[in-house]
Motif scaffolding. Structure first.
Motif, PDB file in Angstrom:
ATOM      1  N   LYS A 630      -7.879   8.898  42.061  1.00 27.19           N
ATOM      2  CA  LYS A 630      -7.458   7.807  43.006  1.00 27.19           C
ATOM      3  C   LYS A 630      -8.388   7.844  44.181  1.00 27.19           C
ATOM      4  CE  LYS A 630      -2.857   7.218  41.631  1.00 27.19           C
ATOM      5  NZ  LYS A 630      -1.416   6.931  41.545  1.00 27.19           N
ATOM      6  N   ASP A 631      -8.563   9.111  44.572  1.00 29.39           N
ATOM      7  CA  ASP A 631      -9.524   9.014  45.828  1.00 29.39           C
ATOM      8  C   ASP A 631     -10.855   8.559  45.527  1.00 29.39           C
ATOM      9  OD1 ASP A 631     -10.450  10.264  48.447  1.00 29.39           O
ATOM     10  OD2 ASP A 631     -11.436  11.730  47.475  1.00 29.39           O
ATOM     11  N   ALA A 632     -11.524   8.958  44.507  1.00 35.71           N
ATOM     12  CA  ALA A 632     -13.004   8.469  44.101  1.00 35.71           C
ATOM     13  C   ALA A 632     -12.807   6.940  43.833  1.00 35.71           C
ATOM     14  CB  ALA A 632     -13.308   9.132  42.831  1.00 35.71           C
ATOM     15  N   PHE A 633     -11.865   6.621  43.247  1.00 35.40           N
ATOM     16  CA  PHE A 633     -11.727   4.853  42.928  1.00 35.40           C
ATOM     17  C   PHE A 633     -11.722   3.878  44.105  1.00 35.40           C
ATOM     18  CE2 PHE A 633      -9.848   1.104  41.031  1.00 35.40           C
ATOM     19  CZ  PHE A 633     -10.474   1.096  39.686  1.00 35.40           C
ATOM     20  N   LYS A 634     -11.100   4.603  45.005  1.00 32.60           N
ATOM     21  CA  LYS A 634     -10.883   3.703  46.215  1.00 32.60           C
ATOM     22  C   LYS A 634     -12.256   3.535  47.042  1.00 32.60           C
ATOM     23  CE  LYS A 634      -5.712   4.401  47.007  1.00 32.60           C
ATOM     24  NZ  LYS A 634      -4.881   5.272  47.155  1.00 32.60           N
ATOM     25  N   LYS A 635     -13.092   4.609  46.991  1.00 26.14           N
ATOM     26  CA  LYS A 635     -14.289   4.346  47.728  1.00 26.14           C
ATOM     27  C   LYS A 635     -15.555   3.720  46.680  1.00 26.14           C
ATOM     28  CE  LYS A 635     -13.681   9.299  49.239  1.00 26.14           C
ATOM     29  NZ  LYS A 635     -14.009  10.499  49.006  1.00 26.14           N
ATOM     30  N   ALA A 636     -15.062   3.485  45.524  1.00 25.49           N
ATOM     31  CA  ALA A 636     -16.214   3.010  44.596  1.00 25.49           C
ATOM     32  C   ALA A 636     -16.185   1.435  44.339  1.00 25.49           C
ATOM     33  CB  ALA A 636     -15.948   3.750  43.079  1.00 25.49           C
ATOM     34  N   GLY A 637     -15.714   0.797  45.471  1.00 18.61           N
ATOM     35  CA  GLY A 637     -15.702  -0.710  45.265  1.00 18.61           C
ATOM     36  C   GLY A 637     -14.970  -1.280  44.182  1.00 18.61           C
ATOM     37  N   PRO A 638     -13.509  -0.983  44.364  1.00 20.71           N
ATOM     38  CA  PRO A 638     -12.736  -1.264  43.120  1.00 20.71           C
ATOM     39  C   PRO A 638     -12.736  -2.922  42.976  1.00 20.71           C
ATOM     40  CG  PRO A 638     -11.365  -0.680  44.954  1.00 20.71           C
ATOM     41  CD  PRO A 638     -12.738  -0.489  45.355  1.00 20.71           C
ATOM     42  N   ILE A 639     -12.404  -3.385  41.936  1.00 24.47           N
ATOM     43  CA  ILE A 639     -12.373  -5.130  41.515  1.00 24.47           C
ATOM     44  C   ILE A 639     -11.325  -5.101  40.593  1.00 24.47           C
ATOM     45  CG2 ILE A 639     -14.691  -5.914  42.423  1.00 24.47           C
ATOM     46  CD1 ILE A 639     -15.496  -5.980  39.327  1.00 24.47           C
ATOM     47  N   LEU A 640     -10.648  -6.446  40.719  1.00 28.32           N
ATOM     48  CA  LEU A 640      -9.901  -6.801  39.756  1.00 28.32           C
ATOM     49  C   LEU A 640     -10.546  -7.556  38.855  1.00 28.32           C
ATOM     50  CD1 LEU A 640      -6.762  -5.934  39.254  1.00 28.32           C
ATOM     51  CD2 LEU A 640      -6.271  -8.172  40.244  1.00 28.32           C
ATOM     52  N   LEU A 641      -9.947  -7.696  37.363  1.00 30.05           N
ATOM     53  CA  LEU A 641     -10.565  -8.445  36.266  1.00 30.05           C
ATOM     54  C   LEU A 641      -9.343  -9.250  35.745  1.00 30.05           C
ATOM     55  CD1 LEU A 641     -12.950  -6.038  34.665  1.00 30.05           C
ATOM     56  CD2 LEU A 641     -13.375  -7.603  36.255  1.00 30.05           C
ATOM     57  N   GLU A 642      -9.858 -10.429  35.411  1.00 30.55           N
ATOM     58  CA  GLU A 642      -8.736 -11.455  34.717  1.00 30.55           C
ATOM     59  C   GLU A 642      -9.346 -11.624  33.433  1.00 30.55           C
ATOM     60  OE1 GLU A 642      -7.834 -14.940  36.732  1.00 30.55           O
ATOM     61  OE2 GLU A 642      -9.779 -15.390  37.021  1.00 30.55           O
ATOM     62  N   PRO A 643      -8.360 -11.739  32.302  1.00 30.62           N
ATOM     63  CA  PRO A 643      -8.730 -12.155  31.036  1.00 30.62           C
ATOM     64  C   PRO A 643      -9.222 -13.860  31.056  1.00 30.62           C
ATOM     65  CG  PRO A 643      -6.482 -12.146  30.990  1.00 30.62           C
ATOM     66  CD  PRO A 643      -6.854 -11.830  32.422  1.00 30.62           C
ATOM     67  N   LEU A 644     -10.296 -13.938  30.506  1.00 28.51           N
ATOM     68  CA  LEU A 644     -10.827 -15.259  30.188  1.00 28.51           C
ATOM     69  C   LEU A 644     -10.690 -15.761  28.834  1.00 28.51           C
ATOM     70  CD1 LEU A 644     -12.343 -16.694  32.517  1.00 28.51           C
ATOM     71  CD2 LEU A 644     -14.532 -16.106  31.317  1.00 28.51           C
ATOM     72  N   MET A 645     -10.395 -16.914  28.713  1.00 24.28           N
ATOM     73  CA  MET A 645     -10.180 -17.462  27.314  1.00 24.28           C
ATOM     74  C   MET A 645     -11.255 -18.439  26.788  1.00 24.28           C
ATOM     75  SD  MET A 645      -7.273 -15.953  26.915  1.00 24.28           S
ATOM     76  CE  MET A 645      -6.479 -16.299  25.418  1.00 24.28           C
TER      77      MET A 645
END
Length: 738
Positions: A630-645
Motif C-alpha cells: 500500500k505504501d509503495a503503490f501510493k507513491k508509484a503514480g497509481p491510475i484507474l483502468l476501465e474495460p473497453l468494449m
C-alpha cells in the motif's frame, strides 16, 4: 403415385399429412398477427366469440402480461380445422383446390417485438410455412425485415397478407413495392383490394372504402360490403365491378408472366398460347411457393373481419404440407455423417423439442414437432444429448390456454409432452434405435444486462429457483453471478425483455426484486517505479508481533499480469517468513489500494526487511507485506483502468450520422466505417460504463433497423472527469472489500 402417397400415412390418422399445415403468423409489432389468429380461430369454429387484443381476451395472448400490455410475448401454438367450401351465392364459380376436404392447421402466433426474437426463431425452425402479415399503411417495417430474414434462414415458404386495408392511408401498391425493394421478395398479388380505407364513418357507409377483395386467379370479386354485419360471415361472390376490371386483368397477366418465368409447365402453355385455367395456375403457384420461389400476396382487414376466410383458403391452397418440404436432416451423434428423417408415419420416431413452458396446472410442458414416425402414450422416448430414455405419460394438443389430452401423435404434428426431465430447447427426441440429432434453432447472444437483488431474505431462495426456471424456458435469458462485484446479473435481449422477467418473478414466483445498472469491474495499476516499507509491530506485554518488509514496485508490460519476486539476500527475512510476505502482497493486490479494485500489470520485488528472534511470526509478516504494498503503490503514480468494449454496429446508411454522434457522446472512438450490402458497418471502441441501455438507444435512433454486437477488448485509463465520481463512490464503500 396415389398408392405411394397413401402409404406414408398411418391407418389411424384422422387428417392425412397432405391435409396438415403447420404455419406461423409473423410480423412487425402491431401489424395484426394476434387479431388475424383470433379471427382464424373463430371462422374455423374453435371459438364462438371473437376476442380482441384491446380487451385482453384473445386465445393466444393468455399470459397476464400480454393482456395488460396488448402485446404478444410468448409464441402460442393452436390447432384448428378448416374445410374449403363453396357455400355462398356465386362461390361455386370459384375453383378451390381442396374443396370439401377437411384440413388440420397448426398455427403458431409469434411475438413481433425485437426483444422476443428467440420466440420467432424457434417457431420458424419447426414450421412448414408462414403467413407474413404487413400493415397496409406502414408497409414493410423494421421488424418485418427481421422475421423475413429468419424465415429465409430456415427456408420457410411464405404467403404475405397485407392487413389493415380499412385504415385511412392504407395503400396496397406501396406495401407490395416495399416487399419487392426492402425484402427483395418475388411477390405477386393473388388478391387485390376492392377499395381502401374506411368503408363507413360513424355508422354511415362511404364510397371507395375497403369492402372486399378481387380474386385474381378466378377473376371474381368477393364482397363483404361496408360495415361488418354478422361477424364477417356473410359475403357474396360477384363479377368484378367495371371500374376494377382493367386492374384485375393486368394483375392476372402479370401473375401468369411471373409464374411462367420460374415454372416450365406454365411457360410451355404460354409459348403454345394455350389458355391457362385456374386449376393449372393454382397448382403452379403452389409448386413455386413450396420451393420459396414466389410469394403470393393477399390483402384484407382482420379487425373488420374481411377476407380472413380467403386467407384460410390460401393457406390450404398454397402453403406446403409436411410432404411438400424436404425431410428433416440431422447428424449421427458424435460424427459428421448426415442422416434424413423423411415425413412418414411408418418411419422411426424423430422429433425436435422447440419450446419449454411451465404451466400452472400441467407442470412442465415440452412443445415438440414430429418429423417422422408416431408416438403413443406409454412409449419410451430417447434423448441423444443426455443418452437417457423416458416414458411418455401424457400427450396433449394446446388450443390457446386450453389443453386437450390425446393418445398419439403422427409425423407432421405439433404437440406437447408433460413431465419430461432434464431437457433443453433444441433437444432431439427420437426412437432409441434411430440415433440422430437434428439441428437446434440458433439464438442470438443477450445484449443488455442488469443487476438484480432480492428485497428480503425470504425472497433469496425463491428468487434463484425462479430465475433458473425462467432461464430454462427462455434460451436468450441468462443469469449469473459476477465474481468480482458479487452481484447477481441477469442478461437478455432488451429492457422490455428484462422487465417482463422481473414481472414474472413477482407474479409466478412471488419474489420482490430490486434492479439497477451493473457495477463495472475497474482495474488499478501504476505508472512509475517506487519503494515502500511496511512495519507491523505490536507490543502488549508478553509475546508481541514483529514483521518488517521493504519492497520496490514498477509497472509491468501491458497484459503481462502481476509478478511478485523474492530478492532477499543475506537472510534479512528468514526463509520461512517470505511466503507470508508474498501472501500479504498478493492479498493487497486483489483487494486494491486506490479505489478498491484489483491491481494488474505490476512487478513487485521483496528486497529487504528485518525480524525479531522471539516476536516474529507469519501473521506479522503477512501484515507487513500488505502495508508495504500500500505504501509503495501510493507513491508509484497509481491510475484507474476501465474495460473497453469493441462495438460493431450495422445500420442502414441514413442513420449513420446519428449513430456516430451517439458513439462520440459515449466517449467512444470510431476505428473504421465500411459499406456492406447496402448497409454501413461501424467499428468502434467504447467504455463499458457508457454502454448501459445502448440496446434501447440504438433502436430509437434507427427506428429499430440497426443492430450491434460487443465484446471485451482491453483496459484503458479512466479520464479525470470520470475518475472523481468513481473514487467518491469507492470512499463510501466499507473498507474490507475484496
Amino acid at each position: 403415385m396415389e398408392d405411394n402417397k397413401k402409404s406414408v400415412n398411418a391407418p389411424g390418422r384422422q387428417y392425412t399429412m397432405e391435409r396438415t399445415r403447420n404455419i406461423g403468423i409473423a410480423a412487425h409489432i402491431d401489424a395484426g398477427k394476434t387479431t388475424t389468429t383470433e379471427r382464424i380461430l373463430f371462422y374455423t369454429g374453435l371459438i364462438h366469440k371473437i376476442g380482441d387484443v384491446d380487451d385482453g381476451n384473445t386465445v393466444t395472448d393468455w399470459m397476464e402480461q400480454e393482456k395488460e400490455r396488448g402485446i404478444t410475448i410468448t409464441s402460442a401454438a393452436v390447432t384448428c380445422f378448416w374445410t374449403q367450401k363453396c357455400a355462398k351465392p356465386g362461390e361455386n364459380e370459384i375453383y378451390k383446390a381442396f374443396n370439401n376436404v377437411p384440413h388440420r392447421i397448426n398455427i403458431i402466433d409469434t411475438p413481433g417485438h425485437v426483444d422476443f426474437t428467440a420466440e420467432v426463431e424457434r417457431s420458424m425452425r419447426v414450421l412448414d410455412g408462414a403467413v407474413a402479415v404487413f400493415c397496409g399503411v406502414a408497409g414493410v417495417q423494421p421488424q418485418s425485415e427481421t422475421v423475413w430474414r429468419q424465415a429465409t434462414k430456415y427456408k420457410v415458404p411464405r404467403i404475405a397478407f397485407v392487413n389493415k386495408m380499412d385504415r385511412i392511408g392504407a395503400n396496397f401498391e406501396n406495401a407490395l413495392n416495399d416487399m419487392r425493394t426492402k425484402l427483395r421478395a418475388y411477390a405477386f398479388p393473388v388478391f387485390l383490394p376492392l377499395g381502401a380505407g374506411p368503408s363507413e364513418v360513424e355508422g354511415k357507409p362511404v364510397t371507395g372504402g375497403f369492402e372486399g377483395v378481387i380474386d385474381v386467379v378466378n377473376q371474381k370479386a368477393v364482397n363483404w360490403g361496408p360495415g361488418e354485419a354478422n361477424e364477417g360471415l356473410n359475403y357474396e361472390v360477384t363479377e368484378i365491378p367495371a371500374e376494377h376490371q382493367e386492374r384485375a386483368k393486368a394483375a392476372l397477366a402479370e401473375l401468369i408472366d411471373a409464374v411462367s418465368n420460374k415454372d416450365d409447365e406454365i411457360a410451355n402453355l404460354v409459348l403454345e398460347e394455350k389458355p391457362i385455367d385456374a386449376p393449372t395456375l393454382k397448382a403452379a403457384i403452389r409448386r413455386l411457393t413450396c420451393k420459396i420461389e414466389l410469394v403470393p400476396v393477399l390483402c384484407g382487414s382482420a379487425f373488420k373481419k374481411k377476407a380472413v376466410q380467403v386467407l384460410l383458403d390460401a393457406v390450404v391452397d398454397y402453403l406446403p404440407s409436411p410432404l411438400d418440404v424436404p425431410g428433416a436432416e440431422g447428424l449421427i451423434p458424435g460424427t459428421e455423417d448426415k442422416v434424413k428423417a423423411e415425413a412418414d408415419d411408418k418411419g422411426k420416431f424423430c422429433s425436435l423439442a422447440f419450446k419449454l413452458w411451465t404451466d400452472p396446472y400441467a407442470g412442465k410442458l415440452v412443445f415438440f414437432r414430429v418429423y417422422s414416425g408416431q408416438l403413443k402414450k406409454g412409449d419410451n422416448i430417447y434423448n441423444p444429448r443426455t443418452r437417457k430414455r423416458e416414458r411418455v405419460s401424457r400427450l396433449m394438443v394446446i388450443q390457446g390456454s386450453e389443453r386437450k389430452d390425446i393418445n398419439e401423435v403422427y409425423a407432421g404434428d405439433i404437440a406437447a409432452l408433460v413431465g419430461l426431465r432434464n431437457i433443453t430447447t433444441g433437444d432431439t427426441l427420437c426412437d432409441e434405435s434411430f440415433d440422430i440429432t437434428l439441428e437446434p434453432p440458433t439464438f442470438p447472444e443477450p445484449v443488455i444486462s442488469m443487476a438484480v437483488e432480492p428485497k428480503t431474505k425470504q425472497d433469496r431462495d425463491k428468487m434463484s429457483e425462479g430465475l433458473q426456471r425462467l432461464a430454462e424456458e427462455d434460451p436468450t435469458f441468462r443469469c449469473f453471478t459476477n465474481e468480482e462485484t458479487s452481484q447477481l446479473i441477469i442478461a437478455g435481449m432488451g429492457e422490455l425483455h428484462l422487465e417482463i422477467i422481473i414481472d414474472r418473478l413477482k407474479r409466478e414466483f412471488k419474489v420482490e426484486a430490486n434492479t439497477g445498472a451493473p457495477q463495472i469491474a475497474y482495474r488499478e495499476t501504476i505508472t512509475k517505479h517506487a519503494e515502500g516499507e511496511g512495519k507491523f509491530i505490536r507490543q502488549s506485554g508478553g509475546r508481541g508481533q514483529y514483521g518488517h518488509a521493504c519492497i520496490t514496485v514498477q509497472p509491468n508490460e501491458k497484459g503481462k499480469g502481476v509478478e511478485v519476486v523474492d530478492e532477499i539476500v543475506g537472510g534479512t527475512i528468514p526463509k520461512e517468513y517470505i511466503p507470508a510476505v508474498i501472501d500479504g502482497i498478493e492479498e493487497a493486490i486483489k483487494s486494491g489500494v486506490y479505489a478498491g479494485y484489483q491491481v494488474i500489470d505490476i512487478k513487485v520485488e521483496v528486497v529487504d526487511g528485518s525480524f525479531h528472534e522471539v516476536d516474529s511470526n507469519e501473521l506479522a509478516f503477512k501484515m507487513a507485506g500488505i502495508f508495504a504494498l500500500k505504501d509503495a503503490f501510493k507513491k508509484a503514480g497509481p491510475i484507474l483502468l476501465e474495460p473497453l468494449m469493441k462495438v460493431e454496429c450495422t445500420t442502414p446508411d441514413e442513420y449513420q450520422g446519428d449513430l456516430l454522434g451517439d458513439i462520440n457522446r459515449r466517449r467512444g472512438v470510431i476505428n473504421s466505417i465500411e459499406a456492406k450490402n447496402g448497409q454501413t458497418v461501424l467499428n468502434a471502441q467504447v467504455p463499458l460504463a457508457e454502454m448501459f441501455g445502448y440496446a434501447t438507444a440504438i433502436r430509437s435512433l434507427s427506428k429499430g433497423r440497426a443492430s450491434y454486437s460487443m465484446e471485451p477488448l482491453t483496459f484503458q485509463q479512466v479520464p479525470n472527469s470520470v475518475l472523481t465520481t468513481i473514487l467518491d463512490a469507492a470512499a463510501k464503500k466499507p473498507a474490507a472489500r475484496t
